[in-house]
Design a protein around this motif. Structure first.
Motif, PDB file in Angstrom:
ATOM      1  N   PRO A 300      12.105 -17.839 -30.092  1.00 39.18           N
ATOM      2  CA  PRO A 300      11.890 -17.072 -30.945  1.00 39.18           C
ATOM      3  C   PRO A 300      10.549 -17.213 -31.473  1.00 39.18           C
ATOM      4  O   PRO A 300      10.029 -18.048 -31.729  1.00 39.18           O
ATOM      5  N   ILE A 301       9.795 -16.059 -31.944  1.00 44.82           N
ATOM      6  CA  ILE A 301       8.399 -16.028 -32.523  1.00 44.82           C
ATOM      7  C   ILE A 301       8.671 -16.398 -33.924  1.00 44.82           C
ATOM      8  O   ILE A 301       7.748 -17.012 -34.635  1.00 44.82           O
ATOM      9  N   ASN A 302       9.501 -16.159 -34.556  1.00 42.84           N
ATOM     10  CA  ASN A 302       9.918 -16.168 -36.045  1.00 42.84           C
ATOM     11  C   ASN A 302      10.296 -17.837 -36.278  1.00 42.84           C
ATOM     12  O   ASN A 302      11.043 -17.842 -35.919  1.00 42.84           O
ATOM     13  N   PRO A 303       9.589 -18.442 -36.919  1.00 38.64           N
ATOM     14  CA  PRO A 303       9.563 -19.969 -37.315  1.00 38.64           C
ATOM     15  C   PRO A 303      11.087 -20.096 -37.865  1.00 38.64           C
ATOM     16  O   PRO A 303      11.288 -21.449 -37.881  1.00 38.64           O
ATOM     17  N   ALA A 304      11.615 -19.288 -38.690  1.00 35.59           N
ATOM     18  CA  ALA A 304      12.774 -19.273 -39.185  1.00 35.59           C
ATOM     19  C   ALA A 304      14.060 -19.448 -38.201  1.00 35.59           C
ATOM     20  O   ALA A 304      15.090 -19.984 -38.782  1.00 35.59           O
ATOM     21  N   VAL A 305      14.031 -19.253 -37.166  1.00 34.51           N
ATOM     22  CA  VAL A 305      14.933 -18.864 -36.214  1.00 34.51           C
ATOM     23  C   VAL A 305      15.186 -19.937 -35.141  1.00 34.51           C
ATOM     24  O   VAL A 305      14.175 -20.249 -34.606  1.00 34.51           O
ATOM     25  N   GLU A 306      16.112 -20.709 -34.967  1.00 36.43           N
ATOM     26  CA  GLU A 306      16.445 -21.598 -33.900  1.00 36.43           C
ATOM     27  C   GLU A 306      16.335 -21.200 -32.726  1.00 36.43           C
ATOM     28  O   GLU A 306      16.991 -19.918 -32.245  1.00 36.43           O
ATOM     29  N   PRO A 307      15.941 -21.770 -31.568  1.00 30.87           N
ATOM     30  CA  PRO A 307      16.191 -21.296 -30.376  1.00 30.87           C
ATOM     31  C   PRO A 307      17.490 -21.679 -29.788  1.00 30.87           C
ATOM     32  O   PRO A 307      18.249 -22.449 -30.340  1.00 30.87           O
ATOM     33  N   HIS A 308      17.681 -21.288 -28.513  1.00 29.24           N
ATOM     34  CA  HIS A 308      18.936 -21.433 -27.895  1.00 29.24           C
ATOM     35  C   HIS A 308      19.339 -22.912 -27.718  1.00 29.24           C
ATOM     36  O   HIS A 308      18.255 -23.639 -27.145  1.00 29.24           O
ATOM     37  N   ASP A 309      20.463 -23.200 -27.450  1.00 30.43           N
ATOM     38  CA  ASP A 309      20.757 -24.566 -27.350  1.00 30.43           C
ATOM     39  C   ASP A 309      20.321 -25.262 -25.898  1.00 30.43           C
ATOM     40  O   ASP A 309      19.653 -26.414 -26.075  1.00 30.43           O
ATOM     41  N   LEU A 310      19.907 -24.471 -24.718  1.00 25.71           N
ATOM     42  CA  LEU A 310      19.379 -25.155 -23.647  1.00 25.71           C
ATOM     43  C   LEU A 310      17.968 -25.299 -24.121  1.00 25.71           C
ATOM     44  O   LEU A 310      17.495 -26.314 -23.428  1.00 25.71           O
ATOM     45  N   LEU A 311      17.428 -24.377 -24.683  1.00 22.62           N
ATOM     46  CA  LEU A 311      15.830 -24.891 -25.164  1.00 22.62           C
ATOM     47  C   LEU A 311      15.634 -26.061 -25.958  1.00 22.62           C
ATOM     48  O   LEU A 311      14.778 -26.663 -25.864  1.00 22.62           O
ATOM     49  N   LYS A 312      16.540 -25.977 -26.923  1.00 27.00           N
ATOM     50  CA  LYS A 312      16.798 -27.195 -27.840  1.00 27.00           C
ATOM     51  C   LYS A 312      16.952 -28.429 -26.966  1.00 27.00           C
ATOM     52  O   LYS A 312      16.357 -29.609 -27.217  1.00 27.00           O
TER      53      LYS A 312
END
Ligand SMILES: [Fe+2]
Length: 344
Positions: A300-312
């Motif tokens: 995500p470009i919006n820093p308030a939003v968490e990425p997908h679990d795989l990316l995490k």
């Protein structure tokens, strides 16, 4: 009596024509989005936008370069209100071709960090991807991995692959090296890198990962989201490849990993500027960002939003800290250098 019937018939025809014209009966306005994205989950977001605002969305999908050419040819008559394409280099090219107009909004300023938008507000990033090392864990010791610059070391001779220099992702990577190192150092870097290639550049990003697994090379330079796509592919071989390779984020102790965005701009000749801005605001909002980015396993470009679990699961990383508009500004020089030093 005949006149009354005729009036009713004409009224009825005009209602039908109006409904057809706007496609989405019940909405006030319809905006047209030219986009290279083609994910089912995106449609749910556009439907939600219509539900929230009453603004319908008409999608025209095609390859990025075809959409750019089409808008250019259409000129003032273009029905496009928004253009959505991948790569800051390409977004910059669309800006230079005068296809976008500058727009500002407090919501976009809040949602999109400065680094991920055009400095003069001609386009805004929507999702982010990183161009990383994808390596075979049995043939590469992770302690041997460090930086893009290190890939010129003789220890990598015949072990590295990436796609051709005609590909915009590599052109943008090269542009970032020009911005960070300066022209001459970037030229020396590209020369050293090409000397360590395992084969002449060929294929797409996914083909690079497959070649790493099949033993053609040990390390590929490619975009993160293709690993996400392969792991979730319907093709069992792609799943195997995605699960076999590992991701490494280079330059974590130095200048950061090369990143890029896909983004949107309001069309120069849009007749629905306010509604177009509203849609870009919505796509960068907390509500939309997670699923919009997840559709292509992007960040995500919006820093308030968490990425997908795989990316995490790949861990957080430090990104190159350069304005992405520089990727476009250096792209012509990047292509010249790549041609001169023999990056096929
Ligand atoms: Fe791609």
């Amino acid at each position: 009596m005949k006149k009354t019937i005729l009036t009713f018939v004409l009224l009825f025809i005009s209602i039908i024509l109006t409904a057809c014209q706007f496609g989405n009966v019940g909405t006030d306005k319809v905006i047209t989005v030219y986009t290279e994205r083609h994910y089912d989950t995106d449609q749910l977001l556009y439907d939600r936008f219509t539900e929230l605002t009453g603004i319908g969305v008409n999608l025209i999908r095609d390859d990025a370069d075809k959409l750019i050419t089409r808008m250019d040819n259409e000129g003032e008559d273009s029905p496009a209100d928004i253009l959505i394409i991948a790569d800051a280099g390409r977004l910059h090219r669309a800006k230079e071709m005068d296809l976008f107009q500058s727009v500002t909004s407090d919501i976009l300023s809040d949602n999109v960090p400065n680094q991920y938008k055009d400095p003069n507000n001609f386009w805004y990033g929507l999702t982010m991807r990183a161009r990383v090392f994808v390596y075979h864990p049995e043939r590469v010791n992770v302690s041997d991995l460090s930086t893009y610059e290190d890939l010129t070391d003789p220890k990598w001779e015949g072990r590295i692959i990436t796609r051709t220099s005609t590909n915009i992702y590599n052109q943008s990577l090269m542009s970032s090296m020009i911005e960070i190192m300066g022209e001459e150092a970037a030229r020396a870097w590209a020369t050293g890198l090409v000397q360590n290639f395992a084969r002449d550049p060929q294929g797409n990003d996914r083909d690079q990962a497959k070649a790493v697994v099949s033993g053609v090379a040990d390390l590929a330079i490619m975009n993160t989201y293709y690993i996400g796509r392969m792991i979730n592919s319907s093709d069992p071989y792609e799943v195997e490849v995605g699960e076999t390779v590992r991701i490494f984020f280079p330059n974590q102790d130095t200048t950061g990993t090369h990143i890029n965005v896909s983004g949107a701009g309001v069309a120069k000749h849009s007749k629905n500027v306010d509604e177009a801005i509203q849609l870009i605001e919505f796509l960068t909002s907390e509500e939309a960002q997670r699923s919009y980015a997840d559709a292509n396993f992007e960040y995500p470009i919006n820093p308030a939003v968490e990425p997908h679990d795989l990316l995490k699961s790949w861990g957080s990383f430090k990104a190159q800290d350069i304005p992405l508009s520089k990727l476009g500004e250096h792209s012509v020089l990047a292509i010249i250098i790549m041609n001169e030093i023999g990056w096929k």
